[in-house]
Design a protein around this motif. Structure first.
Motif, PDB file in Angstrom:
ATOM      1  N   PRO A   1      22.416  47.294  38.863  1.00 55.54           N
ATOM      2  CA  PRO A   1      23.891  47.369  38.910  1.00 55.54           C
ATOM      3  C   PRO A   1      24.514  47.179  37.533  1.00 55.54           C
ATOM      4  O   PRO A   1      25.428  47.925  37.147  1.00 55.54           O
ATOM      5  CB  PRO A   1      24.283  46.209  39.831  1.00 55.54           C
ATOM      6  N   THR A   2      23.999  46.203  36.791  1.00 55.47           N
ATOM      7  CA  THR A   2      24.560  45.926  35.472  1.00 55.47           C
ATOM      8  C   THR A   2      24.404  47.125  34.539  1.00 55.47           C
ATOM      9  O   THR A   2      25.364  47.577  33.917  1.00 55.47           O
ATOM     10  CB  THR A   2      23.863  44.692  34.868  1.00 55.47           C
ATOM     11  N   LEU A   3      23.183  47.653  34.474  1.00 52.23           N
ATOM     12  CA  LEU A   3      22.948  48.735  33.509  1.00 52.23           C
ATOM     13  C   LEU A   3      23.658  50.017  33.929  1.00 52.23           C
ATOM     14  O   LEU A   3      24.196  50.740  33.085  1.00 52.23           O
ATOM     15  CB  LEU A   3      21.450  48.976  33.345  1.00 52.23           C
ATOM     16  N   VAL A   4      23.686  50.294  35.251  1.00 53.92           N
ATOM     17  CA  VAL A   4      24.361  51.515  35.704  1.00 53.92           C
ATOM     18  C   VAL A   4      25.858  51.436  35.384  1.00 53.92           C
ATOM     19  O   VAL A   4      26.441  52.386  34.841  1.00 53.92           O
ATOM     20  CB  VAL A   4      24.136  51.721  37.220  1.00 53.92           C
ATOM     21  N   LEU A   5      26.466  50.300  35.688  1.00 52.06           N
ATOM     22  CA  LEU A   5      27.913  50.186  35.449  1.00 52.06           C
ATOM     23  C   LEU A   5      28.236  50.183  33.959  1.00 52.06           C
ATOM     24  O   LEU A   5      29.210  50.808  33.529  1.00 52.06           O
ATOM     25  CB  LEU A   5      28.463  48.927  36.117  1.00 52.06           C
ATOM     26  N   LEU A   6      27.417  49.485  33.168  1.00 52.14           N
ATOM     27  CA  LEU A   6      27.652  49.520  31.719  1.00 52.14           C
ATOM     28  C   LEU A   6      27.486  50.942  31.202  1.00 52.14           C
ATOM     29  O   LEU A   6      28.255  51.406  30.362  1.00 52.14           O
ATOM     30  CB  LEU A   6      26.683  48.581  30.990  1.00 52.14           C
ATOM     31  N   GLY A   7      26.483  51.622  31.718  1.00 51.09           N
ATOM     32  CA  GLY A   7      26.257  53.009  31.308  1.00 51.09           C
ATOM     33  C   GLY A   7      27.456  53.871  31.653  1.00 51.09           C
ATOM     34  O   GLY A   7      28.004  54.574  30.803  1.00 51.09           O
ATOM     35  N   LEU A   8      27.897  53.771  32.917  1.00 53.95           N
ATOM     36  CA  LEU A   8      28.977  54.640  33.399  1.00 53.95           C
ATOM     37  C   LEU A   8      30.300  54.363  32.700  1.00 53.95           C
ATOM     38  O   LEU A   8      31.068  55.285  32.442  1.00 53.95           O
ATOM     39  CB  LEU A   8      29.182  54.409  34.899  1.00 53.95           C
ATOM     40  N   PHE A   9      30.587  53.099  32.430  1.00 50.18           N
ATOM     41  CA  PHE A   9      31.927  52.778  31.927  1.00 50.18           C
ATOM     42  C   PHE A   9      31.969  52.379  30.461  1.00 50.18           C
ATOM     43  O   PHE A   9      33.036  52.094  29.936  1.00 50.18           O
ATOM     44  CB  PHE A   9      32.567  51.700  32.803  1.00 50.18           C
ATOM     45  N   SER A  10      30.805  52.319  29.791  1.00 50.58           N
ATOM     46  CA  SER A  10      30.846  52.062  28.350  1.00 50.58           C
ATOM     47  C   SER A  10      30.169  53.174  27.562  1.00 50.58           C
ATOM     48  O   SER A  10      30.730  53.694  26.603  1.00 50.58           O
ATOM     49  CB  SER A  10      30.160  50.733  28.026  1.00 50.58           C
TER      50      SER A  10
ATOM     51  N   ILE B   1      37.311  41.058  40.113  1.00 45.11           N
ATOM     52  CA  ILE B   1      36.612  41.256  38.839  1.00 45.11           C
ATOM     53  C   ILE B   1      35.802  40.015  38.476  1.00 45.11           C
ATOM     54  O   ILE B   1      34.603  40.103  38.181  1.00 45.11           O
ATOM     55  CB  ILE B   1      37.611  41.604  37.708  1.00 45.11           C
ATOM     56  N   GLY B   2      36.458  38.846  38.571  1.00 42.84           N
ATOM     57  CA  GLY B   2      35.763  37.603  38.223  1.00 42.84           C
ATOM     58  C   GLY B   2      34.537  37.376  39.092  1.00 42.84           C
ATOM     59  O   GLY B   2      33.453  37.045  38.599  1.00 42.84           O
ATOM     60  N   ALA B   3      34.691  37.582  40.417  1.00 39.46           N
ATOM     61  CA  ALA B   3      33.586  37.338  41.342  1.00 39.46           C
ATOM     62  C   ALA B   3      32.446  38.326  41.111  1.00 39.46           C
ATOM     63  O   ALA B   3      31.265  37.936  41.070  1.00 39.46           O
ATOM     64  CB  ALA B   3      34.092  37.432  42.776  1.00 39.46           C
ATOM     65  N   LEU B   4      32.791  39.606  40.942  1.00 40.50           N
ATOM     66  CA  LEU B   4      31.738  40.609  40.723  1.00 40.50           C
ATOM     67  C   LEU B   4      30.978  40.332  39.431  1.00 40.50           C
ATOM     68  O   LEU B   4      29.748  40.433  39.377  1.00 40.50           O
ATOM     69  CB  LEU B   4      32.352  42.016  40.670  1.00 40.50           C
ATOM     70  N   GLN B   5      31.717  39.951  38.387  1.00 42.95           N
ATOM     71  CA  GLN B   5      31.042  39.675  37.106  1.00 42.95           C
ATOM     72  C   GLN B   5      30.022  38.559  37.257  1.00 42.95           C
ATOM     73  O   GLN B   5      28.893  38.667  36.775  1.00 42.95           O
ATOM     74  CB  GLN B   5      32.071  39.303  36.040  1.00 42.95           C
TER      75      GLN B   5
ATOM     76  N   SER C   1      30.371  42.370  32.963  1.00 44.62           N
ATOM     77  CA  SER C   1      30.795  41.942  31.641  1.00 44.62           C
ATOM     78  C   SER C   1      29.543  41.769  30.783  1.00 44.62           C
ATOM     79  O   SER C   1      28.676  40.957  31.107  1.00 44.62           O
ATOM     80  CB  SER C   1      31.579  40.632  31.746  1.00 44.62           C
ATOM     81  N   ALA C   2      29.470  42.541  29.717  1.00 44.31           N
ATOM     82  CA  ALA C   2      28.291  42.444  28.850  1.00 44.31           C
ATOM     83  C   ALA C   2      28.188  41.034  28.289  1.00 44.31           C
ATOM     84  O   ALA C   2      27.114  40.429  28.263  1.00 44.31           O
ATOM     85  CB  ALA C   2      28.388  43.465  27.720  1.00 44.31           C
ATOM     86  N   PHE C   3      29.349  40.489  27.900  1.00 43.66           N
ATOM     87  CA  PHE C   3      29.313  39.154  27.312  1.00 43.66           C
ATOM     88  C   PHE C   3      28.921  38.099  28.344  1.00 43.66           C
ATOM     89  O   PHE C   3      28.144  37.188  28.055  1.00 43.66           O
ATOM     90  CB  PHE C   3      30.676  38.806  26.696  1.00 43.66           C
ATOM     91  N   GLY C   4      29.435  38.266  29.574  1.00 48.74           N
ATOM     92  CA  GLY C   4      29.082  37.339  30.639  1.00 48.74           C
ATOM     93  C   GLY C   4      27.588  37.376  30.935  1.00 48.74           C
ATOM     94  O   GLY C   4      26.946  36.332  31.112  1.00 48.74           O
TER      95      GLY C   4
END
Lengths: 294, 287
Positions: free
Chosen positions: A17-26, B93-97, B161-164
């Protein structure tokens, strides 16, 4: 030392989820912006490939340099003023007591309040007819400055309001940095006859320098990304004298409907940010540590 | 006969110190006024009438405390719906992050697998790509999908959040492996380990992350402005900023009433949770 995953696919599922979303939106958007920067497109008719025309236009029309200089001027004022003021306040407020706690909270509160609120508030305070600042100026017998209507002044007015908003951030980080300055050393220096200036210059400042570098580069990057305050207070005017980078991109998309030019500006803006971040990472390596050895 | 200056006595030092101390205190009082004054002015203006505003705009105290401006704000704007939109957006947003940073941070901090380094580098690279760079292409991407003017456009781009993720990974590095091995031996699945065991362990980090992100997105103007074009999912900051654009110029009492509505919850939260907010901000700065 790391653990072996119980199933080989587990780490990939956890990261998906993290990499897909970062990919899609960054990352994908970066690619899209780069691709679109070679087209002329108004969102309505089909896009036309134009090669480097968008970049060429931004350069030869002087738009890029103008916007770039303006952004730089705004940022330099914001960073130097908020850094100096934040440090001075941190030094003066680094002590116990209700009064000091109150002043700390008051200054820091502006950092928490939204940009819209701050923009509207100062728009009213600086209103040329009925605003408090103009009233007080007139009351003192001076001619009021047209803070937001004079193209030569407006950028510095915006910078001033930004300083009002973000000085609390610098102050708070400096206060955290000051916790690492050992009180015993300061007292020993005072006993040895070191005055306040000497103590600051020889002991406090060397210990705070990494903090200052960190706050400086962070605020520099953030002020390059400023938009809200311009949108709320001046809409880039008068005569575009406060159109800084992100506002210029916004204007190309939502006012001029020139997606290609907006994309080219976005690409240049991104490259500038990468440069600034590189600068930050150089400082980040000697970032403030929790414990400082002396 | 040489003239010998009398060495300064203790009293001299005490005198000098108290004058300079007094000057510093005076300066700090001015600083407090410079920061608190504008808020007070905002509140005072919001209780005035238009007539009073035109007649004596610099007089600080309203002659009567009128709620007209607030009534007009609530009459012209669906304030409650906008507030609800904003709260739902910021909370989601906060919860998903937090929910997504935990498993990702766990994999990056604790597990060996092929591609861990590139995955970590990708997260770090995304730190350099702020919304101000992505809004034009994201707007173009979401438009054809019919997602402009939806909660999805407001929330999903910030769900990670990349930083999170980086912060949670750092916090998890400090957790001993034995703890995880013991949990595995007890038959705990990975999801249980992540959310039931590690989650509570790094709670301060997660709380700081949530708080920072909630306050940031509650106040965010940029993204909702770009991604909404009608009042369907409009958020409070966008609506309040519009008050001024629709205004005729002198109706500042209404704009300030709207501003109080926008600012008050944040200031109350700030007073109640100041320590936590401070920790969240300095953690971001110094971690």
């Amino acid at each position: 030392m790391s653990l072996r995953p119980t199933k080989a696919f587990h780490p990939y599922a956890m990261l998906a989820p993290t990499l897909v979303l970062l990919g899609l939106f960054s990352i994908v958007p970066l690619g899209v912006a780069f691709h679109r920067s070679f087209f002329a497109w108004d969102l309505l008719t089909p896009a036309e490939p134009v090669g480097f025309d968008n970049y060429r236009f931004l350069w030869s029309s002087g738009e890029l340099l103008e916007v770039g200089w303006r952004t730089l001027a705004y940022s330099v004022v914001v960073v130097s003023a908020s850094l100096t003021l934040g440090l001075a306040l941190a030094l003066a407020l680094n002590r116990e007591g209700r009064f000091y706690a109150f002043v700390r909270s008051a200054v820091f509160s502006a950092y928490v309040v939204s940009w819209v609120a701050v923009g509207l508030l100062w728009l009213w305070l600086l209103d040329p007819q009925a605003g408090l600042v103009a009233r007080v100026t007139r009351g003192l017998g001076w001619t009021p400055v047209d803070w937001l209507g004079n193209p030569k002044v407006v950028l510095f007015t915006l910078a001033g309001v930004t300083v009002w908003k973000i000085t609390g951030y610098a102050m708070v980080i400096f206060l955290a940095g000051l916790k690492d300055v050992p009180r015993s050393v300061l007292e020993a220096a005072a006993l040895d006859g070191a005055g306040p200036w000497q103590r600051f210059h020889r002991i406090v400042w060397p210990l705070l320098r990494p903090t200052a570098a960190f706050v400086g580069t962070t605020s520099l990057i953030l002020s390059f990304q400023a938009f809200d305050i311009v949108r709320v207070m001046t809409q880039g005017g008068p005569v575009r004298s406060s159109t800084i980078f992100v506002y210029a991109i916004y204007e190309q998309v939502f006012v001029n409907l020139r997606i290609g030019r907006a994309s080219a500006l976005t690409v240049v803006f991104f490259l500038l940010l990468v440069g600034l971040t590189g600068l930050q990472w150089r400082w980040w390596r000697n970032r403030p540590r929790a414990k400082t050895t002396l | 006969m040489a003239l010998v200056a009398k060495p300064p006595t203790r009293e001299d030092y005490a005198m000098r110190r108290s004058t300079s101390d007094r000057l510093v205190t005076l300066g700090l009082a001015l600083v407090a006024l410079l920061w608190v004054g504008p808020y007070l002015w905002m509140v005072a203006t919001s209780f005035k009438s238009l007539d009073e505003l035109v007649r004596a705009p610099a007089w600080p105290i309203p002659s009567h405390f009128r709620l007209d401006a607030y009534r007009e704000v609530f009459a012209t704007l669906p304030v409650w719906r906008y507030t609800l939109n904003t709260l739902v957006m910021a909370a989601l947003i906060g919860a998903l992050q937090a929910a997504l940073a935990l498993p990702a941070g766990y994999a990056l901090a604790k597990l060996t697998f092929r591609g861990r380094r590139p995955a970590f580098l990708m997260v770090m690279a995304c730190l350099m790509i702020p919304p101000q760079v992505t809004f034009v292409p994201v707007f173009m991407m979401l438009g054809p999908l019919g997602l402009v003017n939806t909660m999805t456009a407001l929330v999903v781009p910030f769900a990670v959040s990349a930083f999170g993720t980086f912060l949670v990974r750092q916090a998890l590095l400090a957790v001993p492996n034995e703890l995880i091995e013991a949990a595995r031996l007890d038959g705990a699945g990975e999801l249980t380990i992540i959310y039931r065991i590690l989650g509570p362990l790094v709670r301060p980090t997660l709380a700081a992350m949530f708080l920072f992100s909630f306050v940031y997105h509650y106040s965010d103007y940029f993204w909702p402005l770009m991604m909404t074009t009608d009042d369907h999912v409009r958020t409070l900051p966008v609506a309040i900023a519009l008050l001024r654009e629709q205004g005729t110029g002198v109706r500042w009492h209404i704009v300030m009433a709207g501003n109080v509505v926008l600012t008050l919850p944040v200031l109350v939260l700030f007073v109640l949770a100041q320590r936590r907010i401070l920790r969240a901000v300095t953690a971001r700065g110094l971690s």
